[in-house]
Design a protein around this motif. Structure first.
Motif, PDB file in Angstrom:
ATOM      1  N   VAL A 189       0.896  -1.342   0.060  1.00 36.63           N
ATOM      2  CA  VAL A 189      -0.018   0.089  -0.070  1.00 36.63           C
ATOM      3  C   VAL A 189       0.777   1.036   0.085  1.00 36.63           C
ATOM      4  N   MET A 190       1.748   1.129   0.799  1.00 38.95           N
ATOM      5  CA  MET A 190       3.026   2.358   0.732  1.00 38.95           C
ATOM      6  C   MET A 190       3.572   2.646  -0.305  1.00 38.95           C
ATOM      7  N   LYS A 191       3.755   1.717  -1.323  1.00 42.17           N
ATOM      8  CA  LYS A 191       4.727   1.886  -2.608  1.00 42.17           C
ATOM      9  C   LYS A 191       4.262   2.971  -3.151  1.00 42.17           C
ATOM     10  N   GLY A 192       5.049   3.751  -3.844  1.00 37.28           N
ATOM     11  CA  GLY A 192       5.077   4.879  -4.792  1.00 37.28           C
ATOM     12  C   GLY A 192       4.407   6.057  -4.020  1.00 37.28           C
ATOM     13  N   ALA A 193       4.107   6.169  -2.674  1.00 39.70           N
ATOM     14  CA  ALA A 193       4.071   7.472  -2.031  1.00 39.70           C
ATOM     15  C   ALA A 193       5.101   8.286  -2.083  1.00 39.70           C
ATOM     16  N   SER A 194       4.757   9.927  -2.166  1.00 33.47           N
ATOM     17  CA  SER A 194       5.579  10.753  -2.488  1.00 33.47           C
ATOM     18  C   SER A 194       6.160  11.362  -1.150  1.00 33.47           C
ATOM     19  N   THR A 195       5.235  11.201   0.064  1.00 31.00           N
ATOM     20  CA  THR A 195       5.704  11.798   1.355  1.00 31.00           C
ATOM     21  C   THR A 195       5.330  10.681   2.469  1.00 31.00           C
ATOM     22  N   MET A 196       5.974  10.474   3.377  1.00 32.48           N
ATOM     23  CA  MET A 196       5.934   9.514   4.477  1.00 32.48           C
ATOM     24  C   MET A 196       5.918  10.288   5.700  1.00 32.48           C
ATOM     25  N   ILE A 197       5.173  10.027   6.637  1.00 33.24           N
ATOM     26  CA  ILE A 197       5.220  10.502   8.184  1.00 33.24           C
ATOM     27  C   ILE A 197       5.283   9.171   8.905  1.00 33.24           C
ATOM     28  N   VAL A 198       6.393   9.301   9.822  1.00 32.83           N
ATOM     29  CA  VAL A 198       6.342   8.033  10.270  1.00 32.83           C
ATOM     30  C   VAL A 198       6.919   8.319  11.858  1.00 32.83           C
ATOM     31  N   GLY A 199       6.281   7.551  12.706  1.00 30.40           N
ATOM     32  CA  GLY A 199       6.569   7.660  14.106  1.00 30.40           C
ATOM     33  C   GLY A 199       7.806   7.066  14.348  1.00 30.40           C
ATOM     34  N   ALA A 200       8.574   7.544  15.559  1.00 29.26           N
ATOM     35  CA  ALA A 200       9.544   7.002  16.260  1.00 29.26           C
ATOM     36  C   ALA A 200       9.551   7.705  17.697  1.00 29.26           C
ATOM     37  N   VAL A 201       9.396   6.906  18.676  1.00 29.95           N
ATOM     38  CA  VAL A 201       9.368   7.488  20.109  1.00 29.95           C
ATOM     39  C   VAL A 201      10.710   8.092  20.660  1.00 29.95           C
ATOM     40  N   ARG A 202      11.962   7.133  20.199  1.00 32.91           N
ATOM     41  CA  ARG A 202      13.134   7.257  20.846  1.00 32.91           C
ATOM     42  C   ARG A 202      14.149   6.749  19.858  1.00 32.91           C
ATOM     43  N   TYR A 203      15.596   6.701  20.471  1.00 32.21           N
ATOM     44  CA  TYR A 203      16.440   6.156  19.471  1.00 32.21           C
ATOM     45  C   TYR A 203      16.587   4.700  19.609  1.00 32.21           C
ATOM     46  N   GLU A 204      16.121   4.067  20.547  1.00 33.89           N
ATOM     47  CA  GLU A 204      16.274   2.753  20.690  1.00 33.89           C
ATOM     48  C   GLU A 204      14.659   2.074  20.412  1.00 33.89           C
ATOM     49  N   PRO A 205      14.601   0.784  19.763  1.00 32.54           N
ATOM     50  CA  PRO A 205      13.435   0.276  19.500  1.00 32.54           C
ATOM     51  C   PRO A 205      12.526   0.054  20.625  1.00 32.54           C
ATOM     52  N   HIS A 206      11.493   0.161  20.518  1.00 34.36           N
ATOM     53  CA  HIS A 206      10.518   0.127  21.783  1.00 34.36           C
ATOM     54  C   HIS A 206       9.602  -1.125  21.461  1.00 34.36           C
ATOM     55  N   GLU A 207       8.805  -1.573  22.588  1.00 32.70           N
ATOM     56  CA  GLU A 207       7.982  -2.979  22.396  1.00 32.70           C
ATOM     57  C   GLU A 207       6.751  -2.620  21.344  1.00 32.70           C
ATOM     58  N   SER A 208       6.525  -1.250  21.405  1.00 33.40           N
ATOM     59  CA  SER A 208       5.277  -1.045  20.469  1.00 33.40           C
ATOM     60  C   SER A 208       5.360   0.235  19.503  1.00 33.40           C
ATOM     61  N   HIS A 209       6.688   0.546  19.434  1.00 35.07           N
ATOM     62  CA  HIS A 209       6.902   1.599  18.439  1.00 35.07           C
ATOM     63  C   HIS A 209       8.198   1.463  17.803  1.00 35.07           C
ATOM     64  N   PHE A 210       8.564   2.131  16.551  1.00 36.06           N
ATOM     65  CA  PHE A 210       9.785   2.177  16.097  1.00 36.06           C
ATOM     66  C   PHE A 210      10.778   2.810  16.712  1.00 36.06           C
ATOM     67  N   GLY A 211      12.120   2.450  16.946  1.00 29.73           N
ATOM     68  CA  GLY A 211      13.022   3.279  17.189  1.00 29.73           C
ATOM     69  C   GLY A 211      13.551   4.161  16.134  1.00 29.73           C
ATOM     70  N   LEU A 212      14.516   5.199  16.164  1.00 24.54           N
ATOM     71  CA  LEU A 212      14.575   5.953  15.044  1.00 24.54           C
ATOM     72  C   LEU A 212      15.357   5.140  13.795  1.00 24.54           C
ATOM     73  N   ALA A 213      16.192   4.328  14.040  1.00 30.84           N
ATOM     74  CA  ALA A 213      16.867   3.572  12.969  1.00 30.84           C
ATOM     75  C   ALA A 213      15.817   2.735  12.292  1.00 30.84           C
ATOM     76  N   GLN A 214      14.576   2.211  12.736  1.00 37.77           N
ATOM     77  CA  GLN A 214      13.629   1.463  12.165  1.00 37.77           C
ATOM     78  C   GLN A 214      12.870   2.449  11.260  1.00 37.77           C
TER      79      GLN A 214
END
Ligand SMILES: [Zn+2]
Ligand SMILES: [Zn+2]
Ligand SMILES: [Zn+2]
Length: 260
Positions: A189-214
């Motif tokens: 579904v995301m393929k071809g999107a021109s703009t992406m807004i993605v959540g990251a709560v902190r640098y390290e991975p979190h159990e329910s959120h992306f970390g920054l690198a992810q």
């Protein structure tokens, strides 16, 4: 895939994690920072296209966000999930009913809509129709891709710790917060999107959120024209983050308006 007009804009109403920044009782450097971009209300965006305003989530800070941005019209709301930081501003829609003299349709995947109706029973119960001060909302199911006021909206499921969250493709924009993994179907579904807004709560991975690198990896896999990081906690200083992100990806901040 059908896209909305190229003049679609997205305004960051809020870019904070569930408790906002500054966090109550915290005296860390980010919470005490004089940089206004480190003051983050709870996450939400306002998508505008063809003169219509589509609000994604009603954050607990919706009143203050609307005052700050001078918003006087919300034509429809789309919900991602029923976590408190994304829905607790629902009652503020009452003021928009009053200004516009119209009911406001709210869209959500069926299971999310049921949760919202249970959380705000006073706003949806037939018995309360008269005499109770409540927002006048029209609940509508968003089971799959559909047009809302001429804007193409496609929900897709993403993993959010123990629960599933809904991410949204809105025209050529992807809004993906509160996620720790995107299933294959979502990648399509995301393929071809021109703009992406993605959540990251902190640098390290979190159990329910992306970390920054992810979050960065998720954006780079799709390779949109522009990527933005949102749903940020007090662990992330705006200026520092800005200097660390690869080109084409920027930290979002409250009040930032982008053209999709
Ligand atoms: Zn959240
Ligand atoms: Zn802090
Ligand atoms: Zn959540």
């Amino acid at each position: 895939m059908k896209s909305s007009s190229s003049k679609m804009t997205a305004l960051f109403m809020g870019t904070g994690s569930s408790v906002g920044v500054p966090m109550i009782g915290c005296s860390c450097a980010v919470c005490r920072s004089p940089d206004k971009r480190n003051r983050r209300t709870r996450s939400s965006i306002l998508v505008s296209d063809g003169g219509k305003n589509l609000l994604v989530d009603t954050a607990p800070d919706l009143r203050i966000q609307s005052l700050r941005e001078g918003i006087s019209r919300i034509d429809a709301v789309v919900y991602t999930h029923a976590h408190a930081d994304h829905v607790l501003g629902l009652d503020e829609l009452r003021t928009f009913n009053f200004i516009m003299q119209e009911e406001i349709p709210i869209y959500a995947p069926p299971r999310v809509l049921e949760r919202i109706k249970a959380m705000f029973s006073y706003a949806f119960s037939e018995e309360n129709k008269e005499g109770v001060t409540r927002p006048r909302l029209v609940p509508r199911e968003l089971p799959g891709p559909m047009e809302i006021m001429g804007i193409f909206v496609q929900p897709f499921l993403v993993e959010h710790g123990p629960v599933m969250n809904t991410a949204l493709r809105i025209g050529d924009l992807v809004y993906l917060t509160d996620c720790n993994a995107v299933p294959e179907e979502g990648k399509r579904v995301m393929k071809g999107a021109s703009t992406m807004i993605v959540g990251a709560v902190r640098y390290e991975p979190h159990e329910s959120h992306f970390g920054l690198a992810q979050a960065i990896a998720e954006i780079q896999e799709i390779s949109p024209r522009a990527g933005y990081i949102t749903h940020l906690s007090h662990r992330m200083d705006h200026a520092t983050l800005e200097g660390e992100l690869p080109s084409g990806i920027r930290p979002a901040f409250d009040g930032l308006k982008i053209v999709v």
